[in-house]
Design a protein around this motif. Sequence first.
Motif, short mmCIF file in Angstrom:
data_model
loop_
_atom_site.label_atom_id
_atom_site.label_comp_id
_atom_site.label_asym_id
_atom_site.label_seq_id
_atom_site.Cartn_x
_atom_site.Cartn_y
_atom_site.Cartn_z
N ILE A 9 43.28 -25.93 77.00
CA ILE A 9 42.77 -24.89 76.14
C ILE A 9 44.18 -24.42 75.48
O ILE A 9 45.07 -24.93 75.53
N ASN A 10 43.87 -23.36 74.43
CA ASN A 10 44.88 -23.03 73.64
C ASN A 10 44.78 -21.65 73.63
O ASN A 10 43.94 -20.94 73.22
N VAL A 11 45.90 -21.04 73.89
CA VAL A 11 46.17 -19.57 73.75
C VAL A 11 47.52 -19.51 73.20
O VAL A 11 48.61 -19.48 73.93
N THR A 12 47.87 -19.26 71.87
CA THR A 12 48.88 -19.06 71.16
C THR A 12 48.97 -17.91 70.74
O THR A 12 48.25 -17.20 69.88
N LEU A 13 50.14 -17.21 71.16
CA LEU A 13 50.22 -16.00 70.42
C LEU A 13 51.22 -15.87 69.28
O LEU A 13 51.73 -16.82 68.87
N PRO A 14 50.85 -14.89 68.57
CA PRO A 14 51.26 -14.89 67.17
C PRO A 14 52.99 -14.95 67.07
O PRO A 14 53.38 -14.43 67.92
N PRO A 54 57.53 -20.67 63.41
CA PRO A 54 56.31 -21.31 63.33
C PRO A 54 56.43 -22.91 63.49
O PRO A 54 57.59 -23.22 62.70
N ASN A 55 55.80 -23.70 63.97
CA ASN A 55 55.94 -24.89 63.93
C ASN A 55 55.58 -25.74 62.51
O ASN A 55 54.90 -25.01 61.98
N GLY A 111 46.81 -19.69 62.72
CA GLY A 111 47.00 -20.81 63.39
C GLY A 111 45.69 -21.49 63.47
O GLY A 111 44.63 -21.19 63.04
N GLY A 112 45.72 -22.76 63.97
CA GLY A 112 44.77 -23.59 64.30
C GLY A 112 44.89 -24.91 63.47
O GLY A 112 45.73 -25.29 63.09
N LEU A 113 43.64 -25.70 63.46
CA LEU A 113 43.55 -26.83 63.00
C LEU A 113 43.79 -26.98 61.38
O LEU A 113 43.19 -26.41 60.48
N CYS A 114 44.54 -27.84 60.92
CA CYS A 114 44.93 -28.04 59.75
C CYS A 114 44.78 -29.63 59.31
O CYS A 114 44.74 -30.70 60.36
N VAL A 115 44.01 -30.03 58.16
CA VAL A 115 43.42 -31.26 57.96
C VAL A 115 44.01 -31.88 56.63
O VAL A 115 44.03 -30.87 55.64
N LEU A 116 43.92 -33.29 56.29
CA LEU A 116 43.90 -33.77 55.04
C LEU A 116 42.22 -34.24 54.73
O LEU A 116 42.16 -35.32 55.26
N TRP A 130 47.09 -31.76 62.22
CA TRP A 130 47.68 -30.86 62.97
C TRP A 130 47.46 -29.74 63.26
O TRP A 130 46.50 -29.17 62.66
N ASN A 131 48.38 -29.00 64.25
CA ASN A 131 48.02 -27.50 64.36
C ASN A 131 48.94 -26.90 63.75
O ASN A 131 50.15 -27.10 63.75
N SER A 132 48.63 -25.36 63.26
CA SER A 132 49.71 -24.48 62.79
C SER A 132 49.71 -23.02 63.72
O SER A 132 48.64 -22.92 64.52
N SER A 133 50.69 -22.64 63.68
CA SER A 133 51.13 -21.41 64.50
C SER A 133 50.40 -20.34 63.82
O SER A 133 50.45 -20.12 62.68
N PRO A 134 49.85 -19.14 64.65
CA PRO A 134 49.51 -18.05 64.18
C PRO A 134 50.65 -17.28 63.76
O PRO A 134 51.49 -16.98 64.61
#
Length: 340
Positions: A100-105, A117-118, A151-156, A223-227
């Motif tokens: 699961i993903n629980v990412t705090l801002p 932020p990553n 945050g979440g999924l980033c794509v090309l 990849w994923n980005s930070s909220p």
Amino acid sequence: MASSTPDWQLKLQTDGYVVLPNRIPLEDAAEFREEALRWLEKFPHGFKRDDRSTWTGGLYNRYAIGHEAFVWKIRSQPKIIEAFAQIWGTDDLIASFDGINVTLPVNEETGRTDIEPNEAWPHMDQNPRKYDRFELYQGIANLAPNGPDDGGLCVLKGSHLLHKEHFTSIGGFRPEQDTGEKENGYKFTAEDAAWYKDQGCEEIKITAGEGDLIIWDSRLVHWNSSPVGKQIRFATYVCYCPRSLASEEDLARKLEIFKARKSTTHWPSPSNKMLFQQTVPTTSSRFPVDRTIHQILPTEPVRLLSQKRRRPFSGLWVSERDEDKGYYNLCRIQKALGID
């Protein structure tokens, strides 16, 4: 003659990703968020949802999280399974045991201040030696509003169709970026990502509503980005493939993984390099294993005491919540495990 393939599947084939709205009831998404925070608060490390100074968080795939009942409830959603059944042309599917993903801002006003932020870490989750063929669609069950800053999924976009040209232009894939000859993964550099953008692959941070399902081709550069806003990111990863792709030996191995309450990668079949994680500790000061408190699936399927309370749940039989014990009795796991 017009194509019988749904528009969303055509988009998935050409763009490499698609967002399917309203695949999870809002009440189930809300339950997931509450149970995920409770799960984190039960670790003896001081996390409190209302105390920003205690906030950490991100991707969780250890301590049997893939077998918590609230995770299985999302994995078993009929409208999620229906989408993958349409893709594969069969509803005889097996599932990954993913996390699961629980990412705090991450920001100074409303979020974490201990990290930055990553940065983008472009990669694909398929062996680069097999870039010319489709092998798997991955999924994210999005369980909270997910806007541009959440945050979440980033794509090309469309990058999954250009790997032959890319690897030809650089003289083949580079060993230092490869995760292994028999592994499903390849890391791209910033220069590689720039090449795909130069070919017209638009960088997109995917947005989705609460209860939406995101599906993407494992070859897609992502990849994923930070909220960085106010919203906590809540998601779980859902992937399925036909049982026919797994041998009887694979299925027996998968059952053992389930009994040990281990996690896997996105790949549902052991033949496709399932990554085995640690088992649940039997005794540990770091992880409370009281099954009354934690909604952990029993090692063996249990029989429901009351047939009247039994209801079908997409290949599982799930009882109504037992308020005294606080967990779901899950029976009939055969379909998820791929056994009769």
